[in-house]
Design a protein around this motif. Structure first.
Motif, PDB file in Angstrom:
ATOM      1  N   SER A   1       0.841  -1.190   0.000  1.00 29.60           N
ATOM      2  CA  SER A   1       0.000   0.000   0.000  1.00 29.60           C
ATOM      3  C   SER A   1       0.878   1.242   0.000  1.00 29.60           C
ATOM      4  CB  SER A   1      -0.972   0.020   1.178  1.00 29.60           C
ATOM      5  OG  SER A   1      -0.286   0.087   2.397  1.00 29.60           O
ATOM      6  N   LEU A   2       0.305   2.338  -0.473  1.00 29.54           N
ATOM      7  CA  LEU A   2       0.978   3.635  -0.506  1.00 29.54           C
ATOM      8  C   LEU A   2       0.051   4.683   0.078  1.00 29.54           C
ATOM      9  CD1 LEU A   2       2.424   3.649  -4.156  1.00 29.54           C
ATOM     10  CD2 LEU A   2       3.708   3.302  -2.045  1.00 29.54           C
ATOM     11  N   ILE A   3       0.635   5.710   0.692  1.00 24.67           N
ATOM     12  CA  ILE A   3      -0.129   6.842   1.203  1.00 24.67           C
ATOM     13  C   ILE A   3       0.266   8.069   0.378  1.00 24.67           C
ATOM     14  CG2 ILE A   3      -0.596   8.342   3.189  1.00 24.67           C
ATOM     15  CD1 ILE A   3      -1.613   5.470   3.570  1.00 24.67           C
ATOM     16  N   VAL A   4      -0.747   8.758  -0.140  1.00 25.23           N
ATOM     17  CA  VAL A   4      -0.519   9.950  -0.963  1.00 25.23           C
ATOM     18  C   VAL A   4      -1.056  11.165  -0.204  1.00 25.23           C
ATOM     19  CG1 VAL A   4      -0.959  11.070  -3.180  1.00 25.23           C
ATOM     20  CG2 VAL A   4      -0.823   8.564  -3.042  1.00 25.23           C
ATOM     21  N   PRO A   5      -0.172  12.055   0.274  1.00 27.95           N
ATOM     22  CA  PRO A   5      -0.650  13.297   0.896  1.00 27.95           C
ATOM     23  C   PRO A   5      -1.271  14.187  -0.181  1.00 27.95           C
ATOM     24  CG  PRO A   5       1.696  12.906   1.368  1.00 27.95           C
ATOM     25  CD  PRO A   5       1.279  11.933   0.309  1.00 27.95           C
ATOM     26  N   MET A   6      -2.445  14.708   0.101  1.00 22.64           N
ATOM     27  CA  MET A   6      -3.158  15.554  -0.865  1.00 22.64           C
ATOM     28  C   MET A   6      -3.192  16.991  -0.349  1.00 22.64           C
ATOM     29  SD  MET A   6      -4.006  13.496  -3.349  1.00 22.64           S
ATOM     30  CE  MET A   6      -5.223  14.426  -4.279  1.00 22.64           C
ATOM     31  N   ARG A   7      -3.004  17.927  -1.293  1.00 20.65           N
ATOM     32  CA  ARG A   7      -2.992  19.347  -0.953  1.00 20.65           C
ATOM     33  C   ARG A   7      -3.885  20.137  -1.906  1.00 20.65           C
ATOM     34  NH1 ARG A   7       0.326  21.029   2.641  1.00 20.65           N
ATOM     35  NH2 ARG A   7       1.990  19.751   3.420  1.00 20.65           N
TER      36      ARG A   7
ATOM     37  N   PRO B   1     -14.996  20.872  -1.441  1.00 22.00           N
ATOM     38  CA  PRO B   1     -16.377  21.223  -1.770  1.00 22.00           C
ATOM     39  C   PRO B   1     -17.233  19.957  -1.895  1.00 22.00           C
ATOM     40  CG  PRO B   1     -14.833  22.093  -3.427  1.00 22.00           C
ATOM     41  CD  PRO B   1     -14.053  21.253  -2.483  1.00 22.00           C
ATOM     42  N   ALA B   2     -18.408  19.986  -1.316  1.00 25.66           N
ATOM     43  CA  ALA B   2     -19.310  18.834  -1.368  1.00 25.66           C
ATOM     44  C   ALA B   2     -19.713  18.535  -2.803  1.00 25.66           C
ATOM     45  CB  ALA B   2     -20.550  19.110  -0.515  1.00 25.66           C
ATOM     46  N   GLY B   3     -19.927  17.253  -3.081  1.00 27.48           N
ATOM     47  CA  GLY B   3     -20.412  16.853  -4.391  1.00 27.48           C
ATOM     48  C   GLY B   3     -19.570  15.759  -5.014  1.00 27.48           C
ATOM     49  N   VAL B   4     -19.772  15.581  -6.308  1.00 27.19           N
ATOM     50  CA  VAL B   4     -19.074  14.550  -7.078  1.00 27.19           C
ATOM     51  C   VAL B   4     -17.950  15.232  -7.854  1.00 27.19           C
ATOM     52  CG1 VAL B   4     -19.336  12.791  -8.857  1.00 27.19           C
ATOM     53  CG2 VAL B   4     -21.218  13.255  -7.280  1.00 27.19           C
ATOM     54  N   HIS B   5     -16.752  14.665  -7.786  1.00 28.93           N
ATOM     55  CA  HIS B   5     -15.575  15.272  -8.405  1.00 28.93           C
ATOM     56  C   HIS B   5     -14.869  14.286  -9.317  1.00 28.93           C
ATOM     57  CE1 HIS B   5     -15.688  18.850  -5.837  1.00 28.93           C
ATOM     58  NE2 HIS B   5     -16.133  18.012  -4.908  1.00 28.93           N
ATOM     59  N   GLY B   6     -14.370  14.795 -10.451  1.00 28.54           N
ATOM     60  CA  GLY B   6     -13.517  14.008 -11.312  1.00 28.54           C
ATOM     61  C   GLY B   6     -12.234  13.669 -10.577  1.00 28.54           C
ATOM     62  N   PHE B   7     -11.643  12.516 -10.903  1.00 24.43           N
ATOM     63  CA  PHE B   7     -10.508  11.978 -10.150  1.00 24.43           C
ATOM     64  C   PHE B   7      -9.639  11.234 -11.151  1.00 24.43           C
ATOM     65  CE2 PHE B   7      -9.755   9.025  -6.233  1.00 24.43           C
ATOM     66  CZ  PHE B   7      -8.702   9.806  -5.795  1.00 24.43           C
ATOM     67  N   ALA B   8      -8.325  11.465 -11.123  1.00 25.26           N
ATOM     68  CA  ALA B   8      -7.469  10.835 -12.125  1.00 25.26           C
ATOM     69  C   ALA B   8      -6.040  10.655 -11.641  1.00 25.26           C
ATOM     70  CB  ALA B   8      -7.447  11.685 -13.392  1.00 25.26           C
ATOM     71  N   VAL B   9      -5.362   9.673 -12.243  1.00 22.75           N
ATOM     72  CA  VAL B   9      -3.915   9.536 -12.141  1.00 22.75           C
ATOM     73  C   VAL B   9      -3.362  10.287 -13.344  1.00 22.75           C
ATOM     74  CG1 VAL B   9      -1.942   7.956 -12.151  1.00 22.75           C
ATOM     75  CG2 VAL B   9      -4.104   7.251 -11.089  1.00 22.75           C
ATOM     76  N   THR B  10      -2.406  11.185 -13.107  1.00 25.80           N
ATOM     77  CA  THR B  10      -1.840  11.967 -14.201  1.00 25.80           C
ATOM     78  C   THR B  10      -0.411  11.538 -14.506  1.00 25.80           C
ATOM     79  OG1 THR B  10      -1.154  13.715 -12.695  1.00 25.80           O
ATOM     80  CG2 THR B  10      -3.329  13.941 -13.734  1.00 25.80           C
ATOM     81  N   GLU B  11       0.108  11.994 -15.639  1.00 25.61           N
ATOM     82  CA  GLU B  11       1.405  11.574 -16.166  1.00 25.61           C
ATOM     83  C   GLU B  11       2.602  11.936 -15.287  1.00 25.61           C
ATOM     84  OE1 GLU B  11       2.272   9.821 -18.855  1.00 25.61           O
ATOM     85  OE2 GLU B  11       0.301   9.612 -19.754  1.00 25.61           O
ATOM     86  N   CYS B  12       2.639  13.144 -14.756  1.00 24.26           N
ATOM     87  CA  CYS B  12       3.851  13.651 -14.103  1.00 24.26           C
ATOM     88  C   CYS B  12       3.711  13.727 -12.579  1.00 24.26           C
ATOM     89  CB  CYS B  12       4.177  15.041 -14.636  1.00 24.26           C
ATOM     90  SG  CYS B  12       4.362  15.087 -16.424  1.00 24.26           S
ATOM     91  N   PRO B  13       4.815  13.502 -11.857  1.00 24.54           N
ATOM     92  CA  PRO B  13       4.785  13.583 -10.393  1.00 24.54           C
ATOM     93  C   PRO B  13       5.005  15.016  -9.903  1.00 24.54           C
ATOM     94  CG  PRO B  13       6.920  12.791 -11.095  1.00 24.54           C
ATOM     95  CD  PRO B  13       6.097  12.983 -12.342  1.00 24.54           C
ATOM     96  N   LEU B  14       4.172  15.934 -10.383  1.00 28.88           N
ATOM     97  CA  LEU B  14       4.294  17.351 -10.037  1.00 28.88           C
ATOM     98  C   LEU B  14       2.922  17.937  -9.742  1.00 28.88           C
ATOM     99  CD1 LEU B  14       6.660  18.388 -12.960  1.00 28.88           C
ATOM    100  CD2 LEU B  14       7.317  18.163 -10.560  1.00 28.88           C
ATOM    101  N   CYS B  15       2.873  18.821  -8.747  1.00 25.34           N
ATOM    102  CA  CYS B  15       1.607  19.483  -8.422  1.00 25.34           C
ATOM    103  C   CYS B  15       1.712  20.999  -8.527  1.00 25.34           C
ATOM    104  CB  CYS B  15       1.160  19.079  -7.022  1.00 25.34           C
ATOM    105  SG  CYS B  15       0.619  17.359  -6.922  1.00 25.34           S
ATOM    106  N   ILE B  16       2.813  21.513  -9.066  1.00 25.50           N
ATOM    107  CA  ILE B  16       2.991  22.958  -9.170  1.00 25.50           C
ATOM    108  C   ILE B  16       2.110  23.541 -10.268  1.00 25.50           C
ATOM    109  CG2 ILE B  16       5.313  22.937  -8.197  1.00 25.50           C
ATOM    110  CD1 ILE B  16       6.431  23.090 -11.037  1.00 25.50           C
TER     111      ILE B  16
ATOM    112  N   CYS C   1      -4.181  17.994  -5.423  1.00 28.76           N
ATOM    113  CA  CYS C   1      -3.159  17.197  -6.091  1.00 28.76           C
ATOM    114  C   CYS C   1      -2.263  16.538  -5.035  1.00 28.76           C
ATOM    115  CB  CYS C   1      -2.330  18.088  -7.010  1.00 28.76           C
ATOM    116  SG  CYS C   1      -1.089  17.244  -8.006  1.00 28.76           S
ATOM    117  N   GLY C   2      -1.748  15.367  -5.370  1.00 27.25           N
ATOM    118  CA  GLY C   2      -0.783  14.684  -4.520  1.00 27.25           C
ATOM    119  C   GLY C   2       0.120  13.816  -5.367  1.00 27.25           C
ATOM    120  N   VAL C   3       1.407  13.808  -5.061  1.00 23.72           N
ATOM    121  CA  VAL C   3       2.370  12.990  -5.795  1.00 23.72           C
ATOM    122  C   VAL C   3       2.384  11.584  -5.204  1.00 23.72           C
ATOM    123  CG1 VAL C   3       4.813  12.695  -6.379  1.00 23.72           C
ATOM    124  CG2 VAL C   3       3.764  14.980  -6.441  1.00 23.72           C
TER     125      VAL C   3
END
Length: 168
Positions: free
Chosen positions: A22-28, A61-76, A162-164
């Motif tokens: 398992s992995l833990i991804v901090p989200m910001r 924000p409450a509701g339904v949100h799009g969610f994805a794995v993206t190509e790059c390990p960057l959140c800038i 985003c989270g790496v």
């Protein structure tokens, strides 16, 4: 609690314990520098059935949100640097997490409760942790209709979190 919820919870528990990775991804919250306010974390568990994604998030924000794995390990740059959806086969199609012909990074939508918390696990059946590591998880402002032509009310263009994903 309904029988279906209990059964699903039992399935997740058994499936998670079959494979112990398992992995833990901090989200910001996104910002220009990729260092916005902490929103919690997301746990990724490899199973025989794909990756179980378990959010422990708050202040969204409450509701339904799009969610994805993206190509790059960057959140800038407001998570724009994270790139597009993970698409190693270069399918160039946004068809959701359950069809084998779209982006591999398409994930099930993220559900955020009225209190701003997201805790409902989802299953990404086409993914393994090895494919996700070294990329990013991105949460969109809007929902997702798993189409290359999203409806206006489902516009998921603006990234809010985003989270790496660490290397596995």
């Amino acid at each position: 609690m309904t029988f279906n919820k209990v059964l699903f919870g039992l399935f997740l528990l058994i499936a998670t314990n079959l494979c112990h990775a398992s992995l833990i991804v901090p989200m910001r919250l996104v910002d220009a520098n990729g260092e916005g306010r902490s929103l919690g974390s997301i746990k990724l568990d490899d199973t025989l059935y794909g990756v179980i994604i378990t959010p422990k998030l708050h202040n969204l924000p409450a509701g339904v949100h799009g969610f994805a794995v993206t190509e790059c390990p960057l959140c800038i740059d407001y998570a724009i640097a994270a790139g597009g959806h993970l698409d190693p086969q270069h399918n160039d199609r946004h068809e959701g997490p359950y069809r084998g012909s779209g982006h591999l990074g398409d994930l099930p939508v993220l559900i955020v409760h009225a209190n701003g918390r997201a805790t409902l696990p989802v299953l990404a059946p086409r993914l393994k942790l090895a494919q996700m590591s070294g990329h990013s998880l991105v949460i969109a402002a809007g929902s997702d209709n798993y189409s290359d032509q999203p409806l206006k009310e489902y516009s998921a263009k603006v990234r809010i979190a985003c989270g790496v994903i660490p290397y596995h």
